[in-house]
Design a protein around this motif. Structure first.
Motif, PDB file in Angstrom:
ATOM      1  N   GLU A   1      -4.135  78.698 -64.421  1.00  0.00           N
ATOM      2  CA  GLU A   1      -4.670  80.018 -64.768  1.00  0.00           C
ATOM      3  C   GLU A   1      -3.732  80.763 -65.713  1.00  0.00           C
ATOM      4  OE1 GLU A   1      -6.891  83.646 -62.441  1.00  0.00           O
ATOM      5  OE2 GLU A   1      -5.350  82.524 -61.370  1.00  0.00           O
TER       6      GLU A   1
ATOM      7  N   ASP B   1      -8.190  82.078 -67.366  1.00  0.00           N
ATOM      8  CA  ASP B   1      -9.554  82.139 -66.873  1.00  0.00           C
ATOM      9  C   ASP B   1      -9.581  81.413 -65.531  1.00  0.00           C
ATOM     10  OD1 ASP B   1     -12.294  81.379 -66.303  1.00  0.00           O
ATOM     11  OD2 ASP B   1     -12.769  81.877 -68.385  1.00  0.00           O
ATOM     12  N   THR B   2      -9.868  82.162 -64.466  1.00  0.00           N
ATOM     13  CA  THR B   2      -9.835  81.612 -63.108  1.00  0.00           C
ATOM     14  C   THR B   2     -10.784  80.441 -62.933  1.00  0.00           C
ATOM     15  OG1 THR B   2      -9.208  83.757 -62.228  1.00  0.00           O
ATOM     16  CG2 THR B   2     -10.121  82.193 -60.671  1.00  0.00           C
ATOM     17  N   GLU B   3     -12.009  80.590 -63.416  1.00  0.00           N
ATOM     18  CA  GLU B   3     -13.005  79.532 -63.235  1.00  0.00           C
ATOM     19  C   GLU B   3     -12.644  78.275 -64.023  1.00  0.00           C
ATOM     20  OE1 GLU B   3     -17.043  80.897 -63.721  1.00  0.00           O
ATOM     21  OE2 GLU B   3     -16.571  82.743 -62.635  1.00  0.00           O
TER      22      GLU B   3
ATOM     23  N   HIS C   1      -9.860  76.557 -62.259  1.00  0.00           N
ATOM     24  CA  HIS C   1     -10.393  75.873 -61.075  1.00  0.00           C
ATOM     25  C   HIS C   1     -11.009  74.534 -61.464  1.00  0.00           C
ATOM     26  CE1 HIS C   1     -13.236  75.016 -57.797  1.00  0.00           C
ATOM     27  NE2 HIS C   1     -12.382  75.671 -57.032  1.00  0.00           N
ATOM     28  N   ASP C   2     -11.821  74.545 -62.504  1.00  0.00           N
ATOM     29  CA  ASP C   2     -12.483  73.315 -62.963  1.00  0.00           C
ATOM     30  C   ASP C   2     -11.470  72.282 -63.450  1.00  0.00           C
ATOM     31  OD1 ASP C   2     -14.906  74.466 -62.361  1.00  0.00           O
ATOM     32  OD2 ASP C   2     -15.394  74.971 -64.451  1.00  0.00           O
TER      33      ASP C   2
ATOM     34  N   HIS D   1      -3.681  75.577 -59.411  1.00  0.00           N
ATOM     35  CA  HIS D   1      -4.640  76.553 -59.942  1.00  0.00           C
ATOM     36  C   HIS D   1      -3.896  77.729 -60.565  1.00  0.00           C
ATOM     37  CE1 HIS D   1      -7.458  79.952 -59.813  1.00  0.00           C
ATOM     38  NE2 HIS D   1      -8.344  79.036 -60.168  1.00  0.00           N
TER      39      HIS D   1
END
Length: 192
Positions: free
Chosen positions: A35, A40-42, A45-46, A31
């Motif tokens: 990132e 972008d963290t989200e 994550h995806d 992650h």
């Protein structure tokens, strides 16, 4: 049978605890890696989650010779690059440099004079001590121990200065998203 092979065999047998173990070992690192590429963290994550799903769906393709760590990082890197391509990072040529630089260990590999000038200018704009240490690490590719010895400082101080340099350089390059991605991917090697 080594630990990697045992884990692969467990994954191929759909052992749920093997997936949990793999997830616990690698998710945070993957992650963090993603990132730094997509900012972008989200999204990171995806993308990482999708890689784990892909592994689950294609576990039969794993062989005893597979290096799980390498497979995971390469898969995440490829997913990030695809995401950036799909989002049409401003300059296609710069995106190609990002891809190539991910496999390079030297800033000198970048053969676009304008890109190099921007990175060097960002380094030149650093405070004196920070600039000196950044040049030693990024351009001369000196180890932290070598920098510490040459400047009579602790290795920890050298590491802190390199991290500060990276943050300041990223601030200066933030307006050029492709160059920012390029530099961010490049510095990964120098944080070890």
């Amino acid at each position: 049978m080594d630990e990697n092979n045992t884990l692969i065999e467990r994954l191929k047998a759909n052992d749920e605890t093997a997936y949990q173990q793999l997830f616990e070992i690698y998710f945070k690192r993957l992650h963090h890696f993603a990132e730094r590429m997509v900012f972008d963290t989200e999204v990171a994550h995806d993308l990482v989650q999708d890689v784990f799903i892909s592994l689950y769906e294609n576990n039969r393709k794993l062989s005893a010779q597979s290096n799980l760590s390498a497979w995971l990082f390469v898969s995440v890197r490829n997913s990030c690059l695809k995401y950036l391509r799909d989002r049409k990072v401003e300059d296609r040529r710069n995106l190609l440099y990002v891809e190539a630089t991910l496999n390079s260990e030297s800033i000198e590999w970048i053969d676009d004079e304008e890109l190099l000038k921007k990175i060097y200018l960002a380094i030149e704009n650093l405070p004196d001590k920070c600039r000196q240490i950044a040049k030693m690490r990024f351009i001369k590719e000196m180890k932290f121990s070598e920098i510490a010895s040459e400047l009579s400082i602790s290795e920890n101080t050298a590491k802190v200065q390199v991290h500060r340099a990276i943050s300041k350089i990223k601030e200066q390059l933030a307006a050029d998203s492709a160059l920012f991605v390029l530099f961010s991917a490049y510095v990964e090697y120098f944080l070890e």
